[in-house]
Design an enzyme around this catalytic site. Structure first.
Site, PDB file in Angstrom:
ATOM      1  N   HIS A  45      17.916 149.279 107.712  1.00  0.00           N
ATOM      2  CA  HIS A  45      16.522 149.393 108.157  1.00  0.00           C
ATOM      3  C   HIS A  45      15.796 150.431 107.303  1.00  0.00           C
ATOM      4  CE1 HIS A  45      13.158 149.771 111.138  1.00  0.00           C
ATOM      5  NE2 HIS A  45      13.150 151.012 110.659  1.00  0.00           N
ATOM      6  N   GLU A  46      16.434 151.564 107.089  1.00  0.00           N
ATOM      7  CA  GLU A  46      15.816 152.611 106.282  1.00  0.00           C
ATOM      8  C   GLU A  46      15.733 152.217 104.809  1.00  0.00           C
ATOM      9  OE1 GLU A  46      14.265 154.831 107.773  1.00  0.00           O
ATOM     10  OE2 GLU A  46      15.159 154.464 109.750  1.00  0.00           O
ATOM     11  N   HIS A  56      12.575 150.571 104.090  1.00  0.00           N
ATOM     12  CA  HIS A  56      11.454 151.467 103.790  1.00  0.00           C
ATOM     13  C   HIS A  56      11.603 152.089 102.400  1.00  0.00           C
ATOM     14  CE1 HIS A  56       9.998 151.165 107.852  1.00  0.00           C
ATOM     15  NE2 HIS A  56      11.047 151.775 108.382  1.00  0.00           N
TER      16      HIS A  56
END
Length: 441
Positions: free
Chosen positions: A25-26, A29
């Site tokens: 998920h990170e 980003h």
């Protein structure tokens, strides 16, 4: 000892899957942020004290002690106050919080003004913030695809899995037979677990639903049932008994009436249940499963206050936990551990269940992060969209550019959301410890 090791293994598998999901998920980003030239100072999985970290270039990559989330630290998340630095001291807790957020953001920028998050175009900021949820949805597709295409979905086979010893109405409070109860037609006819249905009333059987339909319409009639047993076909005579059963939909869920009570009907009953089997599905089955899971998750989020009240009633009172209600990471791990200890479940079914759990978990992470509240990703997206709207209207009206949205003013909201999430997590973890959802019954 073996069951303990199996339990620990199940928990470990889910823990690794959760950490992988958070980490990727990170990454969702991190990658677009770097592509767009935003300076990223930290990439961390977890919160609290740092267990391990290594710096590569300008970014520190690491793992923290509390694996309940993660973050990517980008410089310049908040723009400076319009008109320059504040000329007045903060007059309250929230004003001080806003001022501190602006100051920390400004300090993180240093001389890299062009690399600050707030200075990037709106579309780039939206892509950066949507990268995390997007990654979760991609992971969900991968987990679900492996589940349904490699292992398959659990479906009823035409093999007998269970035979009831007696006949009990669907509304009966008893679940066990007692002396004097009417033997079930299936037991009386000699049907045994492991028998495979070949035909019922002269009709070849291809699915369990087909046999159920024939039986329900044959109450009081003696019908021939051909089963395959030990490689031989055996013909038995069965007389379905008219009894009260719950009405179910195509997915097997009990249908409820307008009064909220389960609907029942009088149908023929034999007292046999199917054995389950994994049936591989085409890739086209993945997206309907995704849609159904997303819909269920959105419904849970929209009704979260009432669901949490139900959890609190169960944790602190005599209420029962809803098996489809919210659950913490502790509860997910416990369920995985219990599944791992059930010897009757084949290894392939366990693997499919774990992958399905991770797919559902990623859907939940993606949906929750799209909620338009800071510090969630959706909150930053909403701020960027509002900035684009303001600038669009200013351009239409030939007014000066209003500049970036002062997202630092949302810090009180961020504070409130964090407090709510901490309280919710504490409640769910406590409930999963004192009154867990126990799949073993």
């Amino acid at each position: 000892m073996e069951s303990v090791l199996q339990f620990v293994l199940g928990v470990a598998i889910i823990a690794v899957g959760v950490a992988l999901s958070i980490g990727l998920h990170e990454v969702g980003h991190l990658v677009p942020a770097k592509l767009f030239g935003i300076k990223v100072t930290q990439y961390m999985v977890g919160f609290g004290p740092t267990i391990f970290s290594r710096r590569k270039g300008e970014t520190e990559y690491g793992l923290k002690a509390v694996p309940l989330g993660g973050y990517v630290a980008m410089v310049g998340m908040f723009p400076p106050r319009k008109g320059g630095a504040a000329t007045a001291q903060s007059t309250g807790f929230f004003q001080s919080m806003i001022q501190d957020a602006r100051q920390q953001s400004a300090e993180s920028v240093g001389d890299d003004h062009d690399r600050a998050f707030y200075r990037k175009p709106v579309w780039q900021r939206i892509i950066v913030m949507l990268g995390g949820p997007f990654m979760n949805f991609v992971l969900a597709i991968v987990f679900f695809a492996i589940t349904v295409c490699v292992f398959g979905t659990v479906q009823s086979s035409t093999t007998i899995g269970s035979v009831s010893a007696c006949v009990l109405p669907a509304t009966s409070e008893r679940q066990t037979c007692e002396d004097g109860d009417t033997p079930s037609p299936g037991a009386a006819a000699g049907i045994k677990p492991g028998d495979r249905l070949v035909s019922v009333a002269g009709t070849p059987i291809d699915s369990w639903a087909q046999s159920t339909s024939i039986i329900q319409q044959s109450a009081g009639d003696t019908v021939p049932v051909v089963v395959e047993r030990d490689g031989q076909q055996v013909t038995l005579s069965v007389t379905p008994l008219l009894t009260e059963r719950y009405v179910t939909d195509d997915q097997g869920a009990v249908v409820k009436g307008s009064d909220g009570q389960p609907e029942t009907q009088k149908v023929g009953f034999v007292g046999i249940g199917p054995a389950s089997q994994l049936v591989q599905q085409p890739i086209t089955a993945v997206f309907p499963l995704m849609g159904q899971t997303i819909g269920n998750t959105v419904n849970l989020v929209l009704n979260l206050p009432q669901r949490l009240v139900d959890v609190a009633n169960a944790a602190f009172g005599s209420g029962e936990r809803d098996p489809n209600g919210p659950i913490s990471v502790v509860g997910v791990g416990r369920v995985a551990g219990e599944i791992a200890t059930i010897d009757e479940i084949p290894l392939a079914s366990k693997a499919a269940t774990f992958l399905g759990m991770l797919g559902s978990l990623n859907i939940a992470l993606g949906v929750i992060n799209l909620v338009p509240l800071t510090p969630l990703d959706g909150g930053h997206v909403a701020a960027a969209i509002w900035e684009a709207i303001k600038r669009g209207f200013a351009k239409l009206r030939r007014k000066p550019d209003p500049g970036p949205v002062d997202a630092a003013k949302l810090m009180p909201l961020t504070f409130a959301v964090v407090i709510v999430f901490i309280g919710m997590s504490a409640l769910l973890i406590y409930a999963d410890i004192v009154k867990p959802i126990n799949i073993l019954g």
